[in-house]
Design a protein around this motif. Structure first.
Motif, PDB file in Angstrom:
ATOM      1  N   LEU A 228       0.826  -1.202   0.000  1.00  0.00           N
ATOM      2  CA  LEU A 228       0.000   0.000   0.000  1.00  0.00           C
ATOM      3  C   LEU A 228       0.866   1.260   0.000  1.00  0.00           C
ATOM      4  N   GLU A 229       1.903   1.253   0.812  1.00  0.00           N
ATOM      5  CA  GLU A 229       2.808   2.409   0.843  1.00  0.00           C
ATOM      6  C   GLU A 229       3.408   2.678  -0.529  1.00  0.00           C
ATOM      7  N   SER A 230       3.824   1.610  -1.183  1.00  0.00           N
ATOM      8  CA  SER A 230       4.426   1.784  -2.512  1.00  0.00           C
ATOM      9  C   SER A 230       3.386   2.214  -3.532  1.00  0.00           C
ATOM     10  N   ALA A 231       2.163   1.726  -3.396  1.00  0.00           N
ATOM     11  CA  ALA A 231       1.092   2.093  -4.331  1.00  0.00           C
ATOM     12  C   ALA A 231       0.711   3.558  -4.167  1.00  0.00           C
ATOM     13  N   ILE A 232       0.655   4.037  -2.940  1.00  0.00           N
ATOM     14  CA  ILE A 232       0.309   5.438  -2.690  1.00  0.00           C
ATOM     15  C   ILE A 232       1.321   6.375  -3.330  1.00  0.00           C
ATOM     16  N   LEU A 233       2.583   5.993  -3.286  1.00  0.00           N
ATOM     17  CA  LEU A 233       3.654   6.835  -3.828  1.00  0.00           C
ATOM     18  C   LEU A 233       4.003   6.484  -5.278  1.00  0.00           C
TER      19      LEU A 233
END
Length: 610
Positions: free
Chosen positions: A105-110
Motif C-alpha cells: 500500500l505504501e508503494s502504491a500510494i507513492l
C-alpha cells in the motif's frame, strides 16, 4: 487552460479490448494465455493520447493544466480503490498478511509499486494472486512516465522528434531483450519503467507522424484487419517468460496499426456502443478487477475460480467499476463537477487517507491475537534457515557428532521438534535448511523461486562438510512439491546411495498432513461469520508413498511416518491447542509437542547400530 484532444470512439473501443483480455487472463490463464499484453495495449494508447494532448496545444502548453488533468484523471478513483481495499484487507487478512499488504500500500500510494513488486519475494507471504494491489505496478509506471515525457516532447526540436523517438524505441526494446537474457531477473525487467517506455513511445510516434490521417477507407480497412490479426496472435501466442523485450513489439505494432486505421471496418467495429461503453469503464474495471480476484482467492485459497467464482468476479467487478465511474471518475473529470477544484479534491484525499490509516486498527481488533508461538514455527533469528547462525545446534551442545537434519521449510519447522527429541536423550541435532530447497548435491536450484535460490546454494555449500562427517542424517521436506520433480528424485536417490554406502544412517521423515486451507484463516473467517470448510489435502499421502518407495531401495535408510499417528488424529489441533501455523507447517508449540510425542520412536533410530 484545459488540455484536451479529439475523442475517438474506436480508441475507446480499443481500451475495452485491452481491459477485457487482461481481466480474462487474470481470471484464468488458460482462457487467454497471453492476455497480459492488454497492459501493453494500454501503454501504447496512453502514449498516443498524452502525446496528442501535448503537441495539439504545444504553443500554449500549460504544465499545471497537464499535471492537474492527469491528477484528476487518475488519483481520485485510485484513492477510493485503495481506501476500500484497505478496509477489506483489514477485515480478511491475517495480521502477518496485512503487514505485506501495508508495505504494498505504501508503494502504491507513492506510485513506485512496480519497484516494490519487482523485489517481492517471501516464502510465507501470500501468493502473488492474493495480493490485492499487485496490479498497481502498471499505474506506477504510467505516472512515472508522465513525469518526464512532456520534457522530452517540448524540449526536443520538432524536426528531430520522430527520429529521436524511433531510436529510443529500438534502443530500449533491445535493452529489455538483452537484460532478460543476461544478468537481470525476469521480475526486475517485467516491472521496469525502462522496459515499458518504448511501448508509450510507439503510441507517441503514431500521434506525431499523424500516420493514417490521409489514408483511404480501403487502406484503413486493410491495415485495421492486419492490426487485429496481429493483436489476436499476441493475445494467444506470446510466451510470458520471454516478455517484455523484442516480443513486446508485436502487440505495440498491432495497437499502433489499429489506432492509425481510423476509418476502416475494424474501426467501426471498435466504435460500436458496447465497446465504447466498456472502454469508458476501462480504467475503473482495471482498478477493481484484480482486488476482487485477490480477495476471492484469499478467501477460498484457490487460484481456480470455478463457475460460481467467475460469476461473482464479473458481477462484482462491473458493479464496482460502474459506481467508481459514475460517482468518482465523471465528477472529477467535469470542470464544473463536485471534485474539480483542488480544495475539494484535497478534502476527498484526506478522507481516503484517514480510512487507510484506520484500517490498521481495524485489522488488529477482529480477533484476539494469538500467542506468537502459535503463529510461527521458530524465531527466525535463531535458526539456520537460508543462512548459518552460530553452530545451528539443538539439544545438548556437547555431543561430539550431532544428528544432522536437513531439508526445506518442513525441516526448518522441526527445530522445536528436535529440541524435544534430543534433549530427552542427552543428544544434539544440527538443523540446516533453506526455503523450497533440500540442500543436497545435485538439487535443481533453478526450478525454485528466485528469492530462495541464493540461500539454497549457500546452504548446499555449508552442508557439504557436515554431510561428510555425519553418522546419522535426518531429511524432511514438503514431499508433495519436491517429489513432483524428476530432477529432484534423481538427486535424492543419488544422495541416499552415496550416503548409505558410507555406512551413514539416513532417516527420512514423512511429510505431515496438509490441509486445503490455512487454519489461521479459518479462525479469522469464523470470527467474521464467514462460512468455510476445511479438508485434508490428498497429495501429501501420495508423495509420502513415493518417497517411501525410493527410501526402501537403500539399506541403511529408513522412512518414518507419523502422519497417521494419534498426534495428527484431530489436526490442526492437538489436546485442544492449534498446532499448525498454516496449511502445511506446524507452529512452534506444535513442533515441540510433536517432538515430545515422537521421542520414544526416534531414540532407537539415533542409537541403534546398523
Amino acid at each position: 487552460m484545459r488540455l484536451q484532444t479529439a475523442f475517438r470512439r474506436d480508441v475507446q473501443g480499443l481500451r475495452a479490448i485491452a481491459v477485457l483480455v487482461v481481466m480474462l487472463f487474470h481470471a484464468c490463464k488458460t482462457w487467454l494465455p497471453s492476455g497480459f499484453i492488454g497492459v501493453d495495449v494500454f501503454f501504447v494508447i496512453s502514449g498516443y493520447i498524452i502525446c496528442s494532448l501535448i503537441i495539439d496545444g504545444k504553443t500554449e502548453f500549460s504544465w499545471s493544466a497537464f499535471y492537474w488533468g492527469r491528477t484528476k484523471r487518475i488519483v481520485p478513483a485510485y484513492g477510493v480503490m485503495l481506501a476500500v481495499v484497505s478496509i477489506v484487507s483489514a477485515l480478511l487478512f491475517l495480521p502477518g498478511d496485512f503487514l505485506f499488504f501495508k508495505r504494498s500500500l505504501e508503494s502504491a500510494i507513492l506510485f513506485y509499486s512496480n519497484q516494490y513488486f519487482s523485489d517481492f519475494g517471501s516464502y510465507f507471504a501470500p501468493g502473488t494472486y492474493e495480493l490485492p494491489l499487485l496490479h498497481t505496478w502498471s499505474l506506477a509506471i504510467e505516472m512515472q512516465f508522465y513525469l518526464f515525457f512532456p520534457l522530452l516532447i517540448l524540449f526536443t526540436p520538432r524536426k528531430y522528434l520522430t527520429c529521436m523517438l524511433g531510436v529510443m524505441c529500438v534502443t530500449l526494446f533491445g535493452y529489455a531483450e538483452w537484460s532478460m537474457r543476461t544478468q537481470i531477473s525476469h521480475s526486475d525487467i517485467y516491472y521496469s519503467l525502462i522496459a515499458r517506455v518504448p511501448e508509450f513511445l510507439m503510441g507517441a510516434l503514431v500521434a506525431i507522424t499523424r500516420v493514417g490521417h490521409n489514408w483511404s477507407t480501403k487502406v484503413s480497412n486493410f491495415v485495421g484487419w492486419i492490426g487485429l490479426i496481429l493483436l489476436a496472435f499476441s493475445v494467444f501466442c506470446i510466451d510470458e517468460q520471454n516478455f517484455p523485450g523484442v516480443l513486446s513489439i508485436l502487440p505495440c505494432i498491432a495497437t499502433g496499426l489499429l489506432i492509425a486505421a481510423r476509418t476502416g471496418t475494424v474501426s467501426k467495429l471498435l466504435s460500436t456502443d458496447v465497446f465504447v461503453w466498456v472502454g469508458g469503464l476501462s480504467y475503473s474495471l482495471y482498478l477493481w478487477h484484480w482486488p476482487v480476484l485477490a480477495f476471492i482467492r484469499y478467501y477460498t485459497e484457490r487460484y481456480e475460480l470455478g463457475d460460481a467464482g467467475v460469476l461473482v468476479f464479473l458481477i462484482t467487478t462491473f458493479l464496482l467499476a460502474w459506481l467508481s465511474f459514475r460517482w468518482v471518475e465523471c465528477p472529477t473529470r467535469n470542470s464544473t463537477g463536485l471534485l474539480a477544484k483542488p480544495m475539494r479534491l484535497g478534502a476527498l484525499l484526506t478522507v481516503i487517507a484517514l480510512i487507510i490509516i484506520g484500517s490498521s486498527a481495524l485489522n488488529e481488533h477482529i480477533e484476539k491475537p494469538l500467542p506468537i508461538e502459535l503463529t510461527r514455527y521458530a524465531p527466525p533469528e535463531a535458526i539456520c534457515h537460508g543462512r548459518i547462525i552460530g553452530e545451528c545446534l539443538r539439544g545438548n551442545r556437547t555431543e561430539a557428532i550431532p544428528v544432522l537434519v536437513l531439508g526445506d521449510s518442513h525441516a526448518a519447522q522441526l527445530n522445536g521438534f528436535f529440541d524435544a527429541v534430543v534433549r530427552q536423550e542427552n543428544m544434539a541435532a544440527r538443523v540446516i535448511t533453506a526455503s523450497n530447497c533440500v540442500p543436497i548435491s545435485g538439487f535443481d536450484v533453478d526450478r525454485i523461486p528466485e528469492y530462495s535460490r541464493a540461500d539454497c546454494r549457500s546452504q548446499i555449500a555449508a552442508l557439504a562438510p557436515y554431510i561428510d562427517q555425519a553418522t546419522t542424517i535426518v531429511v524432511a521436506a514438503m514431499w508433495e512439491w519436491q517429489a513432483s520433480n524428476s530432477a529432484f528424485l534423481h538427486a535424492f536417490s543419488n544422495f541416499l546411495e552415496s550416503t548409505t554406502k558410507r555406512n551413514v544412517r539416513v532417516v527420512v521423515l514423512a511429510q505431515i498432513p496438509m490441509f486445503d486451507f490455512n487454519p489461521l484463516r479459518v479462525r479469522r473467517f469464523s470470527e467474521l461469520g464467514l462460512p468455510i470448510k476445511v479438508n485434508k489435502n490428498k497429495g501429501w499421502e501420495k508423495a509420502n508413498n513415493e518417497i517411501a518407495e525410493i527410501v526402501r531401495r537403500y539399506k541403511g535408510a529408513e522412512f518414518v511416518d507419523f502422519s497417521h499417528s494419534a498426534f495428527f488424529a484431530k489436526a490442526p489441533f492437538y489436546s485442544g491447542t492449534l498446532i499448525y501455523m498454516d496449511s502445511h507447517h506446524l507452529n512452534e508449540r506444535g513442533a515441540y509437542d510433536y517432538g515430545l510425542f515422537s521421542a520414544p520412536f526416534m531414540k532407537p533410530l539415533f542409537t541403534t547400530n546398523h
